[in-house]
Design a protein around this motif. Structure first.
Motif, PDB file in Angstrom:
ATOM      1  N   ALA A 100      37.174  -9.850 -10.426  1.00  0.00           N
ATOM      2  CA  ALA A 100      36.464 -10.456 -11.546  1.00  0.00           C
ATOM      3  C   ALA A 100      37.452 -11.050 -12.540  1.00  0.00           C
ATOM      4  CB  ALA A 100      35.616  -9.396 -12.250  1.00  0.00           C
ATOM      5  N   GLY A 101      37.004 -12.084 -13.216  1.00  0.00           N
ATOM      6  CA  GLY A 101      37.781 -12.663 -14.307  1.00  0.00           C
ATOM      7  C   GLY A 101      36.802 -13.059 -15.384  1.00  0.00           C
ATOM      8  N   HIS A 102      36.750 -12.297 -16.463  1.00  0.00           N
ATOM      9  CA  HIS A 102      35.785 -12.550 -17.534  1.00  0.00           C
ATOM     10  C   HIS A 102      36.541 -13.021 -18.774  1.00  0.00           C
ATOM     11  CE1 HIS A 102      32.757  -9.561 -15.526  1.00  0.00           C
ATOM     12  NE2 HIS A 102      33.130 -10.541 -14.744  1.00  0.00           N
ATOM     13  N   THR A 103      36.180 -14.200 -19.254  1.00  0.00           N
ATOM     14  CA  THR A 103      36.894 -14.785 -20.385  1.00  0.00           C
ATOM     15  C   THR A 103      36.120 -14.541 -21.670  1.00  0.00           C
ATOM     16  OG1 THR A 103      37.433 -16.534 -18.835  1.00  0.00           O
ATOM     17  CG2 THR A 103      38.066 -16.891 -21.132  1.00  0.00           C
ATOM     18  N   GLU A 146      40.591 -24.226  -8.127  1.00  0.00           N
ATOM     19  CA  GLU A 146      39.556 -25.124  -8.654  1.00  0.00           C
ATOM     20  C   GLU A 146      38.223 -24.663  -8.087  1.00  0.00           C
ATOM     21  OE1 GLU A 146      40.312 -29.491  -9.055  1.00  0.00           O
ATOM     22  OE2 GLU A 146      38.623 -29.628  -7.654  1.00  0.00           O
ATOM     23  N   ARG A 147      37.230 -24.555  -8.968  1.00  0.00           N
ATOM     24  CA  ARG A 147      35.903 -24.145  -8.496  1.00  0.00           C
ATOM     25  C   ARG A 147      35.182 -25.351  -7.930  1.00  0.00           C
ATOM     26  NH1 ARG A 147      35.081 -21.080 -14.235  1.00  0.00           N
ATOM     27  NH2 ARG A 147      36.207 -19.179 -13.749  1.00  0.00           N
ATOM     28  N   ARG A 148      34.290 -25.120  -6.992  1.00  0.00           N
ATOM     29  CA  ARG A 148      33.422 -26.180  -6.473  1.00  0.00           C
ATOM     30  C   ARG A 148      32.232 -26.272  -7.442  1.00  0.00           C
ATOM     31  NH1 ARG A 148      32.323 -23.214  -0.994  1.00  0.00           N
ATOM     32  NH2 ARG A 148      31.147 -25.075  -0.388  1.00  0.00           N
ATOM     33  N   GLY A 155      28.880 -16.299  -9.533  1.00  0.00           N
ATOM     34  CA  GLY A 155      29.939 -15.789 -10.399  1.00  0.00           C
ATOM     35  C   GLY A 155      30.400 -16.829 -11.410  1.00  0.00           C
ATOM     36  N   ASP A 156      31.200 -16.368 -12.365  1.00  0.00           N
ATOM     37  CA  ASP A 156      31.791 -17.224 -13.405  1.00  0.00           C
ATOM     38  C   ASP A 156      30.743 -17.933 -14.250  1.00  0.00           C
ATOM     39  OD1 ASP A 156      34.321 -16.539 -12.425  1.00  0.00           O
ATOM     40  OD2 ASP A 156      34.243 -18.145 -10.945  1.00  0.00           O
ATOM     41  N   GLU A 157      29.624 -17.298 -14.448  1.00  0.00           N
ATOM     42  CA  GLU A 157      28.522 -17.905 -15.215  1.00  0.00           C
ATOM     43  C   GLU A 157      28.761 -17.829 -16.717  1.00  0.00           C
ATOM     44  OE1 GLU A 157      28.141 -15.401 -13.039  1.00  0.00           O
ATOM     45  OE2 GLU A 157      26.760 -15.988 -11.438  1.00  0.00           O
ATOM     46  N   GLY A 181      39.506 -21.072 -11.613  1.00  0.00           N
ATOM     47  CA  GLY A 181      39.282 -19.625 -11.553  1.00  0.00           C
ATOM     48  C   GLY A 181      40.109 -18.851 -12.571  1.00  0.00           C
ATOM     49  N   THR A 182      39.460 -17.871 -13.206  1.00  0.00           N
ATOM     50  CA  THR A 182      40.132 -17.010 -14.183  1.00  0.00           C
ATOM     51  C   THR A 182      41.102 -16.055 -13.478  1.00  0.00           C
ATOM     52  OG1 THR A 182      38.042 -17.076 -15.391  1.00  0.00           O
ATOM     53  CG2 THR A 182      39.631 -15.446 -16.121  1.00  0.00           C
ATOM     54  N   THR A 183      40.795 -15.700 -12.245  1.00  0.00           N
ATOM     55  CA  THR A 183      41.614 -14.724 -11.532  1.00  0.00           C
ATOM     56  C   THR A 183      42.660 -15.390 -10.656  1.00  0.00           C
ATOM     57  OG1 THR A 183      39.789 -13.162 -11.558  1.00  0.00           O
ATOM     58  CG2 THR A 183      41.485 -12.765  -9.915  1.00  0.00           C
TER      59      THR A 183
END
Ligand code: GDP
Ligand code: IMO
Ligand code: MG
Length: 429
Positions: A39-42, A303-305, A12-14, A297-299
């Motif tokens: 989902a969180g799409h920027t 912090e993402r790993r 995700g978050d690609e 994270g957008t949602t």
């Protein structure tokens, strides 16, 4: 060419939102087919940042019909808030179509998502706590409420009553939480119904007719391959099918409708939430990727790993989704590094794994085998042609391409729509 699926090739978050927004101009419909507001799409356009959770990223274009397909789960409160935010930004939402068969996220789904995570303690999945898992559980157990139920108060009330019979017992007896009355939920949800009703549609029929008429339809995936409930790192997955096949069931189209499958992958890799992650970096380089890549994270803002690019995972995405093209995003984030590693295989107990090990224990303990490539240490955010990229960056893309055995069609070098090197995309005539 008319039916194109776009999916995440990692966790995700690609950058699916950015790429959807980039190519959406060519399409008549952009369809979400699974997931919900996890989902969180920027999307960034004209210096303006839009964070979309449920509404497809094609909303920026006035000629596009955005569609939320039957495979999605919808929290109506969140949907209306998102529509209000878009309208306030000057983006009309009246064209939005919502499948009559999409399922509703109910208030008790949110409670149960949180309670079940709390119960798991250190074993938690790290869900977005948006009620996604419990809503899909009810869909599969045939206890769910659907968007179409909002149109009939009598049916809605009866279904809520039936659901509460079980949900209240679980909420109070298993988790010691407050219960709901059917009046409470019916009143709240029917207050949303009036605004949602004009958008309800037989979206499968609409999409199939559009394809019959040679219109272009983009199926925008949420989450990513390794979060797929069948093909991902179970149980650390979401509860839907983000792989390309999910577009067929989640939008109501046959597989012969799909002409091209775009897989989006970062030039490195990230993951939010718990679960195995062979190339995860904990030191300085990991922190660098998080800081430069703004990996929050957008949602949920978590912090993402972060870790090195894992070609075993992307090859797996090529396999399970039948990717025809790879799109690499965030190449600019690697620009300052002296050298860059790419995982080419795993090692476990003396065995080499070139493909994703199907046993979870092996994947949990897999040690990445790396190849190290030179960095380019130059600002690439202004590059628009492949030839503009430094040789080392071109070689890095070439290396990824050879490992994936599919062409890299685009390379994103910054968050804005225009910050993209396009190599293989024929715009609509
Ligand atoms: P999605 O869920 O796949 O749509 O991805 P997200 O929007 O959650 O996360 C991707 C983030 O990276 C967003 O903040 C994008 O604006 C940003 N982004 C996308 N492509 C690029 C890129 O090529 N370079 C940089 N620096 N940021 C990018
Ligand atoms: P986009 O579309 C990254 C992760 C959660 C958790 C697991 C299950 O922006 O790429 P869920 O709430 O779905 O039951 O959580 O899935 N997750 C995502 N991670 N991007 C997403 O969406 C995600 N949606 C869910 O962090 O590990
Ligand atoms: Mg995201």
């Amino acid at each position: 060419m008319a039916g194109i699926v776009l999916v995440g090739a990692q966790w995700g978050d690609e950058g699916k939102g950015k790429i959807t927004d980039l190519i959406a101009d060519d399409f008549d419909y952009v369809v979400r087919f699974q997931g919900g507001n996890n989902a969180g799409h920027t999307v960034i356009h004209g210096g303006h940042t839009l964070k979309l959770h449920l509404i497809p990223s094609g909303i920026m274009y006035p000629h596009i019909t955005p569609v939320i397909g039957n495979g999605c789960v919808i929290d109506p409160k969140v949907l209306l808030e998102e529509m209000d935010r878009l309208e306030a930004d000057g983006l009309p939402t009246h064209r939005l179509l919502i499948s009559c068969n999409a399922h509703l996220i109910m208030p008790y789904h949110l409670d149960l998502d949180g309670a079940s995570e709390h119960r798991l303690g250190s074993l938690e999945i790290g869900t977005t706590r948006r009620g996604i898992g419990p809503a899909y559980m009810d869909k599969a157990s045939r206890m769910g409420l659907r968007i179409q139920d909002l149109t009939d108060e009598h049916i809605f009330r009866k279904k809520v009553e039936a659901a509460l019979h079980e949900k209240n017992a679980i909420l109070s007896k298993v988790y010691g939480l407050a219960t709901y009355t059917e009046d409470q939920i019916t009143e709240e949800y029917l207050s949303y119904a009036e605004r949602i009703k004009p958008h309800i549609s037989d979206t499968s029929l609409v999409i199939n007719k559009a394809l019959d008429a040679d219109q272009w339809v983009l199926f925008e995936g949420a989450q990513g391959t390794l979060l797929d409930v069948d093909h991902g790192t179970y149980p650390f997955v979401t509860s839907s099918s983000p792989v390309a096949g999910g577009a067929c069931t989640g939008a109501g189209v046959g597989p012969r409708r799909i002409d091209r499958v775009l897989g989006i992958a970062k030039a490195y890799i990230t993951r939010v939430g718990s679960g195995p992650f062979p190339t995860e970096l904990s030191g300085e380089v990991g922190e660098h990727l998080i800081r430069v890549g703004q990996e929050y994270g957008t949602t949920t803002g978590r912090e993402r790993r972060a870790g090195w690019y894992d070609s075993v995972i992307v090859r797996y995405a090529v396999q399970v989704s039948g990717l025809t093209d790879l799109i690499i995003t965030k190449l600019d984030v690697l620009s300052e590094l002296d050298t860059i590693k790419v995982c080419v295989a795993y090692e476990y107990e003396g065995h080499r794994y070139n493909n994703l090990p199907c046993h979870q224990t092996v994947f949990h303990h897999a040690r990445p085998i790396y190849e190290e490539l030179p960095g380019w240490q130059a600002d690439i955010t202004g590059c628009r042609d492949f030839g503009d990229l430094p040789k080392e960056a071109r070689d890095y893309i070439g290396f990824i391409e050879d490992l994936a055995e599919v062409p890299v069609a685009m390379i994103a070098v910054g968050p804005a729509r225009e910050q993209t090197v396009v190599r293989r995309w024929e715009s609509r005539p």
